[in-house]
Write an enzyme that holds these catalytic residues in place. Structure first.
Site, short mmCIF file in Angstrom:
data_model
loop_
_atom_site.label_atom_id
_atom_site.label_comp_id
_atom_site.label_asym_id
_atom_site.label_seq_id
_atom_site.Cartn_x
_atom_site.Cartn_y
_atom_site.Cartn_z
CB ILE A 10 -0.92 -0.13 1.35
CG1 ILE A 10 -1.76 -1.28 1.20
CG2 ILE A 10 -1.69 1.38 1.20
CD1 ILE A 10 -2.59 -1.21 2.53
N GLY A 11 2.16 1.33 0.75
CA GLY A 11 2.77 2.36 0.84
C GLY A 11 4.00 2.23 1.90
N GLY A 13 5.05 3.65 5.44
CA GLY A 13 4.93 4.36 6.47
C GLY A 13 5.98 5.02 7.10
CB THR A 14 6.39 7.12 10.07
OG1 THR A 14 5.33 8.14 9.68
CG2 THR A 14 7.44 7.74 10.88
CE1 TYR A 15 7.93 5.15 14.29
CE2 TYR A 15 5.61 5.40 13.68
CZ TYR A 15 6.80 6.03 14.60
OH TYR A 15 6.60 7.04 15.22
CE LYS A 33 0.16 1.59 9.36
NZ LYS A 33 0.34 2.96 9.57
CG ASP A 126 4.54 12.11 13.00
OD1 ASP A 126 4.51 13.30 12.73
OD2 ASP A 126 4.84 11.31 12.63
#
Length: 294
Positions: A10-11, A13-15, A33, A126
């Site tokens: 999907i993409g 993420g920050t982590y 995730k 955040d």
């Protein structure tokens, strides 16, 4: 991972990387995730695991639900409910026009999610359009709640994309380390202004100094009179003394007077004077039915 089939990416993420997934038993679609951990680390810090497991208890319709925590050999996968798009993508589809009733609905849902988490002593730290998710029913849900406390906010996303400063309050930009719920309320104010302007960010700073300058050109430069203790913050720098703007209607022309009043209660430099999520939900901007007009 046996319980879930990994589907397309999907993409980022920050982590770490986010994949679409499917529960093999129920066929429910989820978001997986994969949290990247430092190579030299001893796997997942136990403090992070404890924090994350607490988040499974946060159940509210405006919070993206953490369904499962999968932990194996230095890998951590967080299983979340799946949403169709985030607010950033929603903005991109708008062509610069937003229905003010939608703006108000999204803002109220954001505040409901915040109030719920704050009542459980969980901060987001955040908040930004990328972690506000929207499903097909027009429901807005806050994603990545509590992860900042578990993992820290990185300076760069692991994909080397710089973590945005646009939604950070002046106290944090000046190096304040004692975070309170007020950090999220500032971000909520930035998001309200962006909603009302169909996705144009209010303070798109390029670095910390530029970010502070953009804020103070609107709100006025704080000093020890307006914000006692500001000059003692660890990263404080003296900046030009800008006056506060007098007309908020020019800043956010689409927002009616009640909306502007709420915005001014959210965007206050001194953190302990910002309105709380609970109080903001009761604001006339939401309660007055004639609120759609100007």
């Amino acid at each position: 991972m046996q319980k879930y089939d990994k589907m397309e990416k999907i993409g980022e993420g920050t982590y770490g990387t986010v994949f679409k997934g499917r529960n093999r038993d129920t066929m429910e679609i989820v978001a997986l995730k994969r949290v990247r951990l430092d190579e030299d680390d001893e796997g997942v810090p136990s403090s992070a695991l404890r924090e994350i497991c607490l988040l499974k208890e946060l159940k509210h319709k405006n919070i993206v639900r953490l369904i499962d925590v999968l932990h194996s050999d230095k890998k951590l996968t967080l299983v979340f409910e799946h949403c169709d798009q985030d607010l950033k993508k929603y903005f991109d589809s708008l062509n610069g026009e937003i229905d003010m009733a939608v703006c108000r609905s999204f803002m109220l849902q954001l505040l409901r999610g915040l109030a719920f988490c704050h009542s459980h002593n969980v901060l987001h730290r955040d908040l930004k359009p990328q972690n506000l998710l929207i499903n097909k029913n027009g429901e807005l849900k806050l994603a990545d709640f509590g992860l900042a406390r578990a993992f820290g906010i990185p300076v760069k996303c692991y994909s080397a994309e710089v973590v945005t400063l646009w939604y950070r309050p002046p106290d944090v930009l000046f190096g304040a380390k004692l975070y309170t719920t007020s950090i999220d309320m500032w971000s909520a104010g930035c998001i309200l202004a962006e909603l009302a302007d169909a996705g144009r960010p209010l303070f798109p700073g390029s670095d910390v100094l530029d970010q502070l300058m953009k804020i103070f050109r609107v709100l006025g430069t704080p000093n020890e009179d307006s914000w006692p203790g500001v000059s003692h913050l660890s990263d404080y720098v003296a900046l030009p003394s800008f006056p506060a703007i007098t007309s908020w209607s020019q800043l956010v022309p689409r927002l009616n007077s009640k909306g502007r009043d709420l915005l001014q209660k959210l965007l206050i430099c001194r953190p302990n004077q910002r309105i709380s999520a609970e109080a903001a939900m009761q604001h006339p901007y939401f309660t007055d039915s004639s609120s759609s007009g100007h």
